[in-house]
Structures are given as structure tokens and as C-alpha cells.
Scaffold this motif. Structure first.
Motif, PDB file in Angstrom:
ATOM      1  N   LYS B  36      46.689  64.773  69.941  1.00 22.70           N
ATOM      2  CA  LYS B  36      46.362  63.522  69.353  1.00 22.70           C
ATOM      3  C   LYS B  36      44.920  63.850  68.651  1.00 22.70           C
ATOM      4  CE  LYS B  36      48.918  59.821  71.598  1.00 22.70           C
ATOM      5  NZ  LYS B  36      48.821  58.849  72.422  1.00 22.70           N
ATOM      6  N   THR B  38      41.420  62.731  68.436  1.00 22.30           N
ATOM      7  CA  THR B  38      40.761  61.654  68.823  1.00 22.30           C
ATOM      8  C   THR B  38      39.318  61.678  68.397  1.00 22.30           C
ATOM      9  OG1 THR B  38      40.304  62.846  70.734  1.00 22.30           O
ATOM     10  CG2 THR B  38      42.179  60.990  70.948  1.00 22.30           C
ATOM     11  N   PRO B  40      35.331  61.522  68.927  1.00 20.98           N
ATOM     12  CA  PRO B  40      34.536  61.402  70.011  1.00 20.98           C
ATOM     13  C   PRO B  40      33.826  60.080  70.561  1.00 20.98           C
ATOM     14  CG  PRO B  40      33.814  62.942  68.587  1.00 20.98           C
ATOM     15  CD  PRO B  40      34.824  62.258  67.840  1.00 20.98           C
ATOM     16  N   GLU B  41      33.674  59.788  71.636  1.00 23.87           N
ATOM     17  CA  GLU B  41      33.430  58.468  72.031  1.00 23.87           C
ATOM     18  C   GLU B  41      31.765  58.701  72.983  1.00 23.87           C
ATOM     19  OE1 GLU B  41      36.070  56.248  74.153  1.00 23.87           O
ATOM     20  OE2 GLU B  41      37.587  56.292  72.539  1.00 23.87           O
ATOM     21  N   GLY B  42      31.076  57.713  72.689  1.00 26.41           N
ATOM     22  CA  GLY B  42      29.901  57.845  73.455  1.00 26.41           C
ATOM     23  C   GLY B  42      29.660  56.501  74.058  1.00 26.41           C
ATOM     24  N   ASP B  43      28.532  56.387  75.034  1.00 29.39           N
ATOM     25  CA  ASP B  43      28.299  55.508  75.742  1.00 29.39           C
ATOM     26  C   ASP B  43      26.898  54.903  75.610  1.00 29.39           C
ATOM     27  OD1 ASP B  43      30.754  55.940  77.016  1.00 29.39           O
ATOM     28  OD2 ASP B  43      29.996  57.155  78.501  1.00 29.39           O
ATOM     29  N   PHE B  44      26.557  53.728  75.937  1.00 30.48           N
ATOM     30  CA  PHE B  44      25.388  53.061  76.190  1.00 30.48           C
ATOM     31  C   PHE B  44      25.389  52.526  77.797  1.00 30.48           C
ATOM     32  CE2 PHE B  44      25.837  52.456  71.525  1.00 30.48           C
ATOM     33  CZ  PHE B  44      24.654  53.107  71.269  1.00 30.48           C
ATOM     34  N   ASN B  45      24.675  52.847  78.517  1.00 32.76           N
ATOM     35  CA  ASN B  45      24.411  52.492  79.691  1.00 32.76           C
ATOM     36  C   ASN B  45      23.626  51.345  80.089  1.00 32.76           C
ATOM     37  OD1 ASN B  45      26.164  54.850  80.958  1.00 32.76           O
ATOM     38  ND2 ASN B  45      24.559  56.039  80.419  1.00 32.76           N
ATOM     39  N   GLU B 126      30.727  44.523  66.845  1.00 35.00           N
ATOM     40  CA  GLU B 126      30.095  45.530  66.219  1.00 35.00           C
ATOM     41  C   GLU B 126      28.648  45.313  65.681  1.00 35.00           C
ATOM     42  OE1 GLU B 126      31.622  46.915  62.451  1.00 35.00           O
ATOM     43  OE2 GLU B 126      32.295  45.036  61.986  1.00 35.00           O
ATOM     44  N   VAL B 129      26.634  46.186  68.974  1.00 35.47           N
ATOM     45  CA  VAL B 129      26.370  47.458  69.271  1.00 35.47           C
ATOM     46  C   VAL B 129      25.184  48.141  68.119  1.00 35.47           C
ATOM     47  CG1 VAL B 129      27.385  50.037  68.880  1.00 35.47           C
ATOM     48  CG2 VAL B 129      28.667  47.936  70.258  1.00 35.47           C
ATOM     49  N   THR B 133      21.937  49.797  69.101  1.00 30.84           N
ATOM     50  CA  THR B 133      21.538  51.281  68.676  1.00 30.84           C
ATOM     51  C   THR B 133      19.993  51.033  68.028  1.00 30.84           C
ATOM     52  OG1 THR B 133      23.836  51.559  67.904  1.00 30.84           O
ATOM     53  CG2 THR B 133      22.163  52.841  66.831  1.00 30.84           C
TER      54      THR B 133
END
Lengths: 147, 161
Positions: B36, B38, B40-45, B126, B129, B133
Motif C-alpha cells: 500500500k 502510504t 509519510p506522517e509526522g507528529d506534533f507533540n 486543518e 494544524v 505549524t
């Protein structure tokens, strides 16, 4: 393919397999490298918001609990899909499970995979429910945006 | 592999390719089926414990930088309010304001300040986010990430419909 025909009615077909095997091994190598088994918690219905600063984590998150908020008002947690207002029992179950394992549930990471069209109020309600149970660490997941 | 030796110094190696090709094609089929694509995913902690009752003690921390995101009726971003300023939908402008505020001109580096996002209930996620950002950093011309405010929290949720 090389076809050799001998005389006297005897015929032999000799096939050169080398290019085919080469190609096949290259394909296998490609798929082996590109395959991703860790996508069990990635529901394809969720369209993540994009961010140029979203970078994959350097290390795996401790005790991750993934909550996937759809653009409606439901949350997908594991195989279950429930309204946002009914997520508390599921989170409580996860908390009890972590405690039974002797893990500090406060160190657990709640991964929020919310749809980009989801209402912010619902995301906040989800976070608040987790906070009320004592969870403190949250991870907002976004799609990596190419610059 | 079957090796036959024929006399008088003549040697012939016969390789059984069929089992290998069988297994290779099975592997190929497996990988194709399970593959599949996909993104790439990223994170905000975000570390955000539930605020406890006030003890009356004066906190030594600086008050958070408040950013208000107002939504229109259909959930689109109407305006960003940063302090007393209304900034329309200008996220790059918000980032510049934050950079000026924390004195980032000297170079990329994190700040101990905290940002508080106060969003309307119906606002599409969105935009949140995008705001995170803009507040949390930027990409330098050489492709590295410059950090601005790392501590981000949400204001108490606003009532929705």
C-alpha cells in the motif's frame, strides 16, 4: 527467447530465464524495502491535514493509543468506531490495561489522527476526555508535506 | 539441484529452476497484494495535563501567547487574532510576528514561551494544524527546521452546536 530447432523431427525449445529472474528479484527487493507493516492504525478514511514541519518520530512512541477522528463525529479506536461522546469507556479500558501491565499510563502517548475536515471542537472534546482520565501526552498527527 | 556426471571428463550441470521460480512468484504475489502506498506522517507533540484548581500561588511562568482562530459559519477560517491584531488568514504573517516576539533573528532555536490556541468549535481542524505549524517553527533556506515555540496548548473548548 532462443528457439533452436534441430533436424530429423527432434525439436528443443530453450528459454533463457536469466532476464526474467533478474527482473523478478528486483521487484521482490523493491516490495520488501517499500512494504510497511506498521499501518494497522492508519485508517484510509482519515485524510490528515498537511504540514511541512510534520516529521516522522525519531523513536517509537511509548505505549501509543491511536484515536482516529473521522470528519463526522465518530472516533475509530482499534476495530471499534464510536461517537466522540462514548470514547471514555474505551480509553478507561486502555488505562486499566496499562496499569495491569505495570506501565505508567501518564507516559502513554495518545495519538490523535483527526481528519482535516473534522471540527476542532470535537478534537478538543476528545483530548479533554483523555485528560479527564489522567492522560497527559498527546501527539497530533499530520501528513508530511513536500516543499 | 541435481548434478550428473558423465564419464570421459564431460560435465553437465542441470539446474532445477521450477521450484525456485515458483517460490519467487509466490513471494512477488504476496508483496504485491500487501503493498500500500502510504504518505509519510509526522507528529506534533503536546504535553497537556488537565488544569487543576488554582492554588492561589503566583506562577513564575510567563503567560501564554494567545492566538484566537475564528471560524465562519461553514467552518472555514475567518480570521486569526494575535493579541489585539487581526491578521486575516495570514499564517506566514503570524509566524513572522512570533519570530519578532521571541527574537529569533539571531538564528533558529526553541523558546520557553507557551502558545495557547483558542479555536471556535466548528473550525476545520486543518487550520489548527496550520496554526501549530506557523507557531512551532519554520524551514530554513538550507532545508533545516528552525524551532520557535514548542509548548502548545489549547484553550478550554468553546461551546458548539
Amino acid at each position: 527467447m532462443r528457439v533452436t530447432k534441430g533436424g530429423g523431427g527432434a525439436s528443443g525449445v530453450e528459454m533463457d530465464m536469466t532476464p526474467m529472474i533478474d527482473m523478478t528479484f528486483q521487484l521482490i527487493a523493491f516490495f520488501m524495502v517499500a512494504i510497511n507493516f506498521s499501518e494497522a492504525d492508519q485508517n484510509q478514511r482519515i485524510k490528515l491535514p498537511a504540514s511541512e514541519l510534520a516529521k516522522p518520530a525519531d523513536a517509537p512512541l511509548a505505549s501509543p493509543i491511536t484515536l482516529q477522528l473521522t470528519d463526522g463525529s465518530t472516533v475509530i479506536m482499534g476495530a471499534e468506531e464510536v461517537p466522540v461522546t462514548e470514547i471514555k469507556p474505551l480509553l478507561l479500558r486502555e488505562k486499566q490495561l496499562l496499569e495491569a501491565q505495570g506501565t505508567d499510563f501518564k507516559q502513554a502517548n495518545i495519538i490523535v489522527r483527526a481528519d482535516r475536515d473534522a471540527k476542532t471542537g470535537r478534537v478538543q472534546a476528545l483530548i479533554r476526555t483523555a485528560q479527564e482520565l489522567g492522560f497527559e501526552k498527546f501527539v497530533l498527527r499530520a501528513m508530511q508535506q513536500r516543499e | 539441484m541435481k548434478i550428473r556426471k558423465i564419464g570421459r571428463g564431460e560435465e553437465k550441470i542441470e539446474l532445477q529452476m521450477t521450484p525456485m521460480i515458483d517460490i519467487v512468484f509466490q513471494l512477488l504475489a504476496f508483496f504485491i497484494m500487501t503493498f500500500k502506498i502510504t504518505v509519510p506522517e509526522g507528529d506534533f507533540n503536546i504535553k497537556m495535563p488537565l488544569a487543576g484548581p488554582s492554588t492561589g500561588a503566583v506562577s513564575e511562568d510567563l503567560p501564554p501567547i494567545k492566538i484566537r482562530l475564528r471560524a465562519s459559519a461553514n467552518g472555514e477560517l475567518a480570521t486569526i487574532e494575535f493579541g489585539q491584531r487581526r491578521m486575516g488568514r495570514d499564517f506566514p504573517g503570524l509566524r513572522e510576528q512570533i519570530r519578532q516576539m521571541i527574537g529569533d533573528e539571531a538564528g533558529p532555536g526553541g523558546s520557553n514561551l507557551e502558545a495557547e490556541l483558542d479555536c471556535d468549535f466548528d473550525l476545520r481542524y486543518e487550520y489548527v494544524v496550520e496554526a501549530i505549524t506557523a507557531v512551532s517553527g519554520y524551514i530554513t533556506p538550507d532545508g533545516r527546521m528552525g524551532k520557535l515555540i514548542e509548548k502548545i496548548k489549547f484553550a478550554p473548548p468553546r461551546p458548539g452546536q
